[in-house]
Design a protein around this motif. Sequence first.
Motif, mmCIF file in Angstrom:
data_model
loop_
_atom_site.group_PDB
_atom_site.id
_atom_site.type_symbol
_atom_site.label_atom_id
_atom_site.label_comp_id
_atom_site.label_asym_id
_atom_site.label_seq_id
_atom_site.Cartn_x
_atom_site.Cartn_y
_atom_site.Cartn_z
ATOM 1 N N LEU A 1 -29.568 -98.501 38.327
ATOM 2 C CA LEU A 1 -29.187 -97.349 37.520
ATOM 3 C C LEU A 1 -30.401 -96.429 37.364
ATOM 4 O O LEU A 1 -31.493 -96.895 37.023
ATOM 5 N N VAL A 2 -30.204 -95.146 37.627
ATOM 6 C CA VAL A 2 -31.285 -94.167 37.465
ATOM 7 C C VAL A 2 -30.811 -93.096 36.494
ATOM 8 O O VAL A 2 -29.772 -92.460 36.708
ATOM 9 N N LYS A 3 -31.582 -92.900 35.413
ATOM 10 C CA LYS A 3 -31.222 -91.925 34.382
ATOM 11 C C LYS A 3 -32.043 -90.649 34.531
ATOM 12 O O LYS A 3 -33.033 -90.614 35.260
ATOM 13 N N THR A 4 -31.634 -89.620 33.832
ATOM 14 C CA THR A 4 -32.329 -88.336 33.875
ATOM 15 C C THR A 4 -33.818 -88.497 33.551
ATOM 16 O O THR A 4 -34.179 -89.161 32.567
ATOM 17 N N GLY A 5 -34.670 -87.914 34.402
ATOM 18 C CA GLY A 5 -36.115 -87.948 34.192
ATOM 19 C C GLY A 5 -36.806 -89.152 34.808
ATOM 20 O O GLY A 5 -38.038 -89.211 34.834
ATOM 21 N N ALA A 6 -36.031 -90.114 35.314
ATOM 22 C CA ALA A 6 -36.633 -91.331 35.879
ATOM 23 C C ALA A 6 -36.937 -91.150 37.371
ATOM 24 O O ALA A 6 -36.354 -90.312 38.052
ATOM 25 N N LYS A 7 -37.876 -91.985 37.851
ATOM 26 C CA LYS A 7 -38.191 -91.996 39.278
ATOM 27 C C LYS A 7 -37.204 -92.899 40.014
ATOM 28 O O LYS A 7 -36.828 -93.951 39.501
ATOM 29 N N ILE A 8 -36.831 -92.469 41.206
ATOM 30 C CA ILE A 8 -36.002 -93.327 42.055
ATOM 31 C C ILE A 8 -36.898 -94.476 42.528
ATOM 32 O O ILE A 8 -37.943 -94.233 43.130
#
Length: 617
Positions: A146-153
């Motif tokens: 899960l990747v949320k807004t502002g996070a690095k892939i």
Amino acid sequence: MQRIILSKKNFITLVSAILIVFGFFSRFGLDNITLFHWSLFTASIVGVAPIAIQAYQALKVKVISIDVLVTIAVIGAILIKNYEESAIVTFLFLFGSYLEQRTLNKTRSAIKELTEMAPESALKQMENGKFVEVDVDVVDKDDILLVKTGAKIPVDGTVLFGEGHINEASITGESVPVTKKIDSEVFAGTILENGTLHIRADRIGEDTTFGRIIELVEEAQDSKSEAERFIDRFAKYYTPAVLFLGFIVFLFTKDMELAITILVLGCPGALVIGVPVSNVAGIGNGARHGILLKGSEVINDLSRVDTFVFDKTGTLTIGNPAVAEREFFGNNTDEVLAYLASVERESDHPLAKAVLQDIGEKPSFPVEETEVVKGCGIVTKVNGHLVAVGNVALMEREMVKLSEKAIDDIERLEKNGNSLVLTAVDGELKVIMGIRDQIRPGVKEQLQNLKMLGVKNLVVLSGDNQGTVDLVARELGLTEAYGHMLPEEKSAFIEKLQANGQKVAFVGDGVNDSPSLALADIGIAMGSGTDVAIETSDVVLINSDFSRLPHALGLTKYTSRNMKQNITIAVGVVLILLASLLFSEWMNMSIGMLVHEASILVVILNGMRLLRYRLRG
């Protein structure tokens, strides 16, 4: 104890400076010559400690380094009670080392920025369906993240759910966010600016695009060029030669101070640091501009290339077919295009996507009674009209009459290397579309830049038909063009060029290009190409931006020239200092050491100019 002293080298430099200043204040301010001598003597002992340790470590591995020269010279100066000289020499040497390290750290800033961008954690879906934050190192292939807004892939992967905009500047160099939705590919180290994504991990750790970038840049800065290897060999013999010269001078003159001064002034510090700082700065500049130079040796080889050989598809061209030319016959063009779009939406033919992209948004009509004619096209009913979409053979089968203009247009479009899509409505030809792979925007201008940089031959090798290859060559102004080339034939062609004395760079992106990439003097891979091509190559254009190619060539030429400048400066200063010492009366150890350290600073600053290099267009 040795480790502690070396770790405090910068502090020792500061203490040495304070003692020297206090010593001169004692002499000229307090008129105390005893305090002056003791301050400088202490500064000499404190300052020579880390230098002597480095000299000892070098001698243990049977290397007579610069530190050995300076240590002998300083001890000699102390023995003849020339404390002023010994203190200033040790301080200048330590201060030069400090400046050198600080500058090298700056040139490595591009690599440091890359490593700091690397993701450290990920939200991993567990067996109970919940997402838990884990270290990125424990993520396995096919895990759901899960990747949320502002996070690095955290990994290279595929979007399974959600939609968002990702900043891919760390991979492509482009700051404009890219929209990602289901089935889109995402890369580790990029940042999700908005939205929420569920992704499947396809490549993890060092196998990610970002991991490979870091690995390649780190390998590049650790490797040695031909020039550096030459300097290593030179220093191996040069240092003992200076020691021998000092000994001979002492035997003939009995002047210990002169002999010691020769040892100090003969230190080739600028020579040893000049080439590495140029290489690291050049590699750093390349990394900042989306160019991976896999080692210092690549800089030397690429700077001498006079022939560029290109694969066509995906290198000179975009790799996706698009409508290049079109001819319309009769009226009701918009209606005919709407019929054509309705038919192509039902097709899975590779050219259908290109047709739909060219037509754009059109009304959709029901498609009925479809007949697929193998190798020819489709015949169907749309809105009560009989519509045939396919090649010339389909038109002949459907008894569609072709006018003289239509026949001329077909010949012209085929000659231009197009695949044809003809559309007939109720037995009348309405549209001819010529579809071909499009040349990358700006490629012609960039090829001209290569010529301006001294490239003599521009060659394209392709497995495509000769007519299409000739068309690309004419449009781009290439020197030679060869079609119907198998991978082994491409390799043989490169060997032929090399046998004729040409320095060859091959630019490609596919698995079939790998033999040529490996065989050429320099292999250059487009970053969007296959893993095999990227691993085989010497240079990678990270975002497949063709405009980076002239920058890469210009940068390596500029870096190679910069190295030669630094070598000239370093050797020239040593020769001038020794000549001044032997044939004039004004030169002494302190002045010589000051000039010597200044030369180190000059070559460092000269090398740092590479960080600001940009190709002048």
